[in-house]
Design a protein around this motif. Sequence first.
Motif, mmCIF file in Angstrom:
data_model
loop_
_atom_site.group_PDB
_atom_site.id
_atom_site.type_symbol
_atom_site.label_atom_id
_atom_site.label_comp_id
_atom_site.label_asym_id
_atom_site.label_seq_id
_atom_site.Cartn_x
_atom_site.Cartn_y
_atom_site.Cartn_z
ATOM 1 N N PHE A 54 0.389 5.845 0.218
ATOM 2 C CA PHE A 54 -0.226 6.395 0.939
ATOM 3 C C PHE A 54 0.674 7.950 1.180
ATOM 4 O O PHE A 54 1.960 7.669 1.684
ATOM 5 N N TRP A 91 -6.196 -1.819 5.779
ATOM 6 C CA TRP A 91 -7.260 -0.597 5.939
ATOM 7 C C TRP A 91 -6.838 0.258 7.607
ATOM 8 O O TRP A 91 -6.480 0.492 7.831
ATOM 9 N N CYS A 92 -7.868 1.205 6.956
ATOM 10 C CA CYS A 92 -7.362 2.867 8.171
ATOM 11 C C CYS A 92 -8.716 2.051 9.452
ATOM 12 O O CYS A 92 -10.013 2.382 8.761
ATOM 13 N N GLN A 144 -7.867 7.653 -3.143
ATOM 14 C CA GLN A 144 -8.403 8.095 -2.220
ATOM 15 C C GLN A 144 -7.840 8.715 -1.055
ATOM 16 O O GLN A 144 -7.241 9.466 -0.964
ATOM 17 N N LEU A 167 -8.952 10.067 2.190
ATOM 18 C CA LEU A 167 -9.361 9.924 3.750
ATOM 19 C C LEU A 167 -8.639 10.911 4.950
ATOM 20 O O LEU A 167 -7.510 11.435 4.685
ATOM 21 N N LEU A 207 -3.766 10.323 3.185
ATOM 22 C CA LEU A 207 -4.660 10.080 4.326
ATOM 23 C C LEU A 207 -4.317 12.024 5.205
ATOM 24 O O LEU A 207 -3.243 12.638 5.124
ATOM 25 N N HIS A 251 -2.303 4.987 -3.657
ATOM 26 C CA HIS A 251 -3.375 4.612 -3.320
ATOM 27 C C HIS A 251 -4.403 5.903 -3.035
ATOM 28 O O HIS A 251 -5.289 6.093 -2.849
ATOM 29 N N ALA A 252 -3.632 6.223 -1.633
ATOM 30 C CA ALA A 252 -4.430 7.080 -1.034
ATOM 31 C C ALA A 252 -3.422 8.217 -0.510
ATOM 32 O O ALA A 252 -2.363 8.927 -0.030
ATOM 33 N N ILE A 293 -8.460 0.570 2.023
ATOM 34 C CA ILE A 293 -8.114 1.804 0.681
ATOM 35 C C ILE A 293 -7.342 0.581 -0.312
ATOM 36 O O ILE A 293 -7.596 -0.200 -0.066
ATOM 37 N N TYR A 294 -8.285 0.609 -1.341
ATOM 38 C CA TYR A 294 -7.497 0.434 -2.319
ATOM 39 C C TYR A 294 -6.283 0.788 -3.414
ATOM 40 O O TYR A 294 -6.217 1.622 -3.186
ATOM 41 N N ASN A 295 -6.261 -0.344 -4.188
ATOM 42 C CA ASN A 295 -4.704 -0.340 -5.290
ATOM 43 C C ASN A 295 -5.897 0.676 -6.547
ATOM 44 O O ASN A 295 -7.102 0.332 -6.561
ATOM 45 N N VAL A 300 0.903 -1.051 0.431
ATOM 46 C CA VAL A 300 -0.223 0.327 -0.152
ATOM 47 C C VAL A 300 0.751 1.111 -0.331
ATOM 48 O O VAL A 300 2.108 1.259 0.851
#
Length: 421
Positions: free
Chosen positions: A5, A139-140, A80, A82, A46, A43-44, A129-131, A3
Motif C-alpha cells: 500500500f 485489516w485497517c 482500494q 481508504l 491510505l 493494493h491500497a 484490504i484485498y489483493n 500487503v
Amino acid sequence: MAVHFFHTSDWHLGQLFHNYSRHLEHEKFLTWLLQEIGDKQPHALLIAGDIFDIVNPSSASQKQLYQFLANAHDIAPHLQILMIAGNHDSGYRIEQVEPLLAKYNAKAVGIIQWTQDKKLNLDHLILPIYNSDHVIVAWCVALPFLRPAEITGFNEHTQDNQSAISYLHQTLIDEAKRRKTDEQALIVMSHAHMQGGQESDSERCIVIGHQDALSTDLFSEDVDYVALGHLHKPQKVGNEYIRYSGAPIPLSFSELNYKHQVLNVHIHPNKNISEKIQYEKLIIPRSIALHAIKGELQDVFKKLEQLPDEGALPIDEREFVDIEYYSHTPPPLNLRQQIEDALPKQRYRITRIVRKPVTRADTDDSSISKIDLAPPTPENLFEQIWESMGYQQDTQVKEDFLTLLHEAEEIQHKNTTSNEG
C-alpha cells in the motif's frame, strides 16, 4: 500473503497560500501520484486525513479529489482508496458521498459511529484490504480525528476524553486482531498528534483531554504499521512502524527543506521482524519553488537581484518569495514597489514582507540595543496585545492575522497604484 500500500496524508486541497491558490501544485502532485500507482500497482492507497484544507471546501477542490478517484480507478481497478477525516475536514461531508466513492472502490471514515445500544460500529471502523485476487491481505483500523463530542458520554468507558481514546484504540485493535489470520497484516490509520512528533508552523494545535499529544503506547505490538496524518514533516515516532508520511507540498515556509514523500509499504506478516516490513520513500517532485529571503535590507535587495530570471510565467506557476528584513533606519514608504521592481517581471509571487526588530545578532555594532531600533510592526503590536490579554501563542491565529494583513497591504498597494495612474 503480503500487503502492498501507499501511505499519504495532509493533502489540504483548496489551500490558499497567503491568498495564492495551490490548485496547480496539487494537480501536479496528483498526476505524479497516478503515475506511481500505475507503475507500482499497490493494493491500497491510505490517505490519513486533512484531505481538504477547510471543512467547507470549494467545488474546484472537491472536483479535484473526485477526478483523482476516477483516474486512479481507471489505472488500477483493484486499488482500494481508504481515507479518514482530519481536523481540517468535515467528517460528515466526506461520508455523505459514499455511493459515489463506492463506484471507485473508495471508502471514507469521517466520524466515530455508535450503534443504538451505545457500542462502536466496528464494521464502519475496521476495513478489510484485498489483493488483486480479492483475497483479504490486511485489516485497517480507521481512526479519524477524534473530536470530544463524538467519543465521550456514550458508555461507562467514555466518561472523559482520555478514557474514551484508550477505549477506542483498545476495542478496535482487539477486534481487528480477532478478525485477522496469521497471514493477514494489521494496520492502524489515524489522524492525531503523537508524542515526540516534530511540528511545523502550519499545523493547528490539537488539544485532547488537556494533553497536547497522544502516546504511542495506544498501539500494541500486534500492530504491524501505523499510518499517521496531521504533522507535515515525514517522520517515524518512537518505532519504525509508526510513521507520518507528511504533506505532499510545503504548506508554510517552515517546510521549505522537507523532503515531501509518499511511503510505499510492503508487509509480509509471516516473515521475521527484520524482514517483515519494507519501506520505500517516493520523493515528490516540487513543482513550484519557494524562496525565503532574510537579512539586512540592502542584502535582501542583493539576494532578490540574484534570483533566476528565466522569463515570465503564468500567475499560478510563479515561484513564491517570502521576505524578512531588518533595517537600522525606517524603510522607504514605497518599499514594496522597490522590491517588486528588483524582482524579475512576472516570475515571482511575494507572500510576505516582514520587518524584524534589530538584535545584536543582526549587526556587528555592539552599541545597538536588542530592543527597539525598529519601530513596532503590525505583527509585533498584534503579538504584544495578544500576550497582554493573557493568551498563549497560537500559530494558526498568527497565520490568520498575517493573511488579513497581507490582504490590507494588497488593497493599499492597489489603491496607491490607481491614484498614481
